[in-house]
Design a protein around this motif. Structure first.
Motif, mmCIF file in Angstrom:
data_model
loop_
_atom_site.group_PDB
_atom_site.id
_atom_site.type_symbol
_atom_site.label_atom_id
_atom_site.label_comp_id
_atom_site.label_asym_id
_atom_site.label_seq_id
_atom_site.Cartn_x
_atom_site.Cartn_y
_atom_site.Cartn_z
ATOM 1 N N ALA A 116 12.411 -3.826 5.719
ATOM 2 C CA ALA A 116 11.115 -4.495 5.615
ATOM 3 C C ALA A 116 10.041 -3.781 6.429
ATOM 4 O O ALA A 116 8.855 -3.872 6.116
ATOM 5 C CB ALA A 116 11.229 -5.947 6.064
ATOM 6 N N ASP A 160 2.464 -2.168 0.740
ATOM 7 C CA ASP A 160 2.020 -3.505 1.153
ATOM 8 C C ASP A 160 2.031 -4.462 -0.031
ATOM 9 O O ASP A 160 2.454 -5.622 0.099
ATOM 10 C CB ASP A 160 0.612 -3.428 1.748
ATOM 11 N N LEU A 163 5.599 -5.490 -0.905
ATOM 12 C CA LEU A 163 6.193 -6.503 -0.029
ATOM 13 C C LEU A 163 5.864 -7.918 -0.500
ATOM 14 O O LEU A 163 6.618 -8.852 -0.240
ATOM 15 C CB LEU A 163 5.694 -6.326 1.400
ATOM 16 N N ASN A 192 11.133 -4.718 -5.012
ATOM 17 C CA ASN A 192 11.416 -5.484 -3.792
ATOM 18 C C ASN A 192 12.699 -6.295 -3.975
ATOM 19 O O ASN A 192 12.732 -7.271 -4.716
ATOM 20 C CB ASN A 192 10.241 -6.422 -3.487
#
Length: 500
Positions: A116, A160, A163, A192
């Motif tokens: 992460a 970004d 995520l 992801n």
């Protein structure tokens, strides 16, 4: 012949019959005797009953044992079947894993799994073929460490967004540094899978498109005719000239330094705006180094060094320091740097960022502070009462002339609402106050005010908005003057009608 044999045996049979009858009679008598003895003896009766009970219990136990043995045989049979299924499943799983490992090992595409925090958790062996690194060399490293500075912002934005989404993202193209210091064009698509317990990371599939880019460039080059080529060349020259001029006049310059094991900074890339700010050419910078000659002001050099040396991981830093230009002028820079930390070497290996010339801003700040000090001195010695109130109507400024005019000292009124406005005039006063907060200026407004001793008097006041450094209105400043009635003799001289 059978009848002849029977007739021959008949005399013998007749002789045996009386003997058999006697034996039978004797056995009957003995049985009766035994029965009578058994009936007459209590111990034998109890033993017989006990034997019967034991036989019954034994029979039940035998039945249960047989039932349990049957169940055990069934369970053993089921266990053998489950064991066979498990063995088959393990064989299929091992075969599937071996097949998957073989596919990943021999695939031309690079597969990377990120944590992460964007550190590399796993990467396939294809990295050695595509980027020249061993798979284990980059484990635990930040994914963005080797990305070209011009592509870093786009990749960061892409990750970004990734995520925040669990569905596969669109593709992105960027450049990454090869082990031989060349740049490799990559096409990547991410997914992801942090929520997937079997993966627990972000999967990035990368494909080397360097040849594709080169081929496309070659095709475009060979497909245009000479006139188009010259036209394009002219446009490119114009763009390069414009970019070069733009780089020379802007007050910011970008840089990229590699830090060697002995702490020497090697300039990899620097925009031309550096020359217009510092006076040194890029060739002089590369030959003299960045932190190893008299460019940074001596009083600030230690601060810059400590900021880099105190790092123990990759991070972003912002700092302000002075430099001494080639002609001896002192200029201020604001440095936005990205420091890259190598876990294996346990040191900083790269620093890149953007420096902004803030010399004029610093001079403006110095002039502003001097102006503010002058204004404060003026307000303090002014003969007119000067009061400042914030957007909530609370006192923030109360000069000595205001203390003398109204009778209240600064500690008595600071942070409180004004007490100088009579009740019947408050509505009109605060209506004008709200318009002042919108930027409106009022001059010569007449108003009745009261002093600490409740004495009322007439006054004129003017207003000016108070602003912060960003220009936002944070309150209003009032300048009050008391109306003094003219003596009679002055009015007499100024007005002839009074002389009659």
């Amino acid at each position: 012949m059978l009848s002849d044999k029977l007739q021959a045996l008949e005399p013998q049979i007749n002789e045996l019959l009386p003997k058999i009858q006697n034996i039978t009679t004797t056995l009957k008598k003995q049985s009766v005797s035994f029965h009578e003895v058994a009936i007459s003896d209590p111990l034998l009766i109890e033993e017989n009953k006990t034997l019967e009970k034991l036989k019954t219990i034994n029979h039940k136990l035998e039945v249960k044992v047989m039932q349990q043995a049957s169940q055990l045989r069934q369970l053993e049979k089921q266990l053998q079947e489950e064991k066979k299924k498990h063995i088959r499943s393990n064989q299929l799983l091992a075969k599937s894993e071996a097949r998957l490992q073989s596919i990943v090992r021999n695939a031309f595409d690079l597969i990377i799994v990120l944590e992460a925090d964007m550190r590399v958790q796993y990467q396939s062996p294809a990295i050695e073929q595509i980027l020249g690194y061993k798979p284990e060399d980059r484990i635990g490293k930040l994914f963005g460490e080797l990305i070209h500075p011009d592509d870093l912002a786009a990749v960061k934005s892409y990750l970004d967004n990734l995520l925040e989404q669990f569905e596969p993202h669109q593709t992105i193209e960027f450049r990454k540094r090869h082990a031989n210091n060349s740049w490799v064009y990559l096409e990547a698509i991410g997914s992801n899978c942090l929520h997937d317990s079997s993966v627990g990371g972000i999967i990035i599939n990368l494909r080397d498109i360097t040849e594709k880019k080169q081929h496309l460039k070659k095709v475009l080059t060979t497909n245009i005719d000479i006139n188009q080529f010259r036209e394009t060349e002219a446009k490119v020259s114009q763009l390069e000239f414009r970019d070069r001029k733009f780089s020379q006049i802007i007050c910011e310059f970008g840089y990229d330094f590699t830090v060697l094991s002995d702490g020497v900074f090697v300039c990899e890339w620097m925009t031309e705006a550096f020359t217009s700010i510092a006076g040194y050419t890029l060739q002089e910078l590369k030959s003299l180094g960045w932190l190893h000659f008299n460019l940074i002001h001596p009083d600030d050099e230690q601060i810059v060094w400590q900021q880099i040396q105190s790092c123990s991981s990759s991070c972003s830093e912002e700092s302000e320091y002075r430099i001494i230009t080639k002609n001896g002028e002192v200029r201020w820079l604001r440095d936005y740097k990205q420091i890259i930390w190598d876990e294996e070497q346990n040191c900083v290996t790269r620093v890149y960022g953007i420096c902004q010339d803030i010399t004029e801003c610093k001079r403006y700040q110095v002039a502003l502070r001097e102006t503010e000090r002058t204004l404060q001195r003026f307000i303090k010695v002014a003969s007119l009462a000067i009061i400042g109130i914030d957007v909530k109507g609370k006192v923030t400024l109360w000069n000595p002339a205001a203390e003398k005019l109204f009778g209240w000292m600064l500690p008595e009124v600071e942070g409180n609402r004004l007490s100088i406005i009579p009740e019947e005039h408050k509505e009109n006063f605060y209506a004008l106050f709200q318009s002042s907060l919108q930027g409106e200026v009022h001059n010569g407004v007449k108003l009745h005010l009261k002093k600490k001793d409740e004495l009322l008097f007439e006054s004129y006041y003017s207003t000016v908005p108070m602003r912060d450094a960003a220009g936002k209105i944070i309150g209003t400043m009032y300048v009050f003057s008391q109306v003094v009635e003219e003596p009679f003799w002055v009015r007499y001289l100024r007005c002839p009608t009074l002389r009659v």
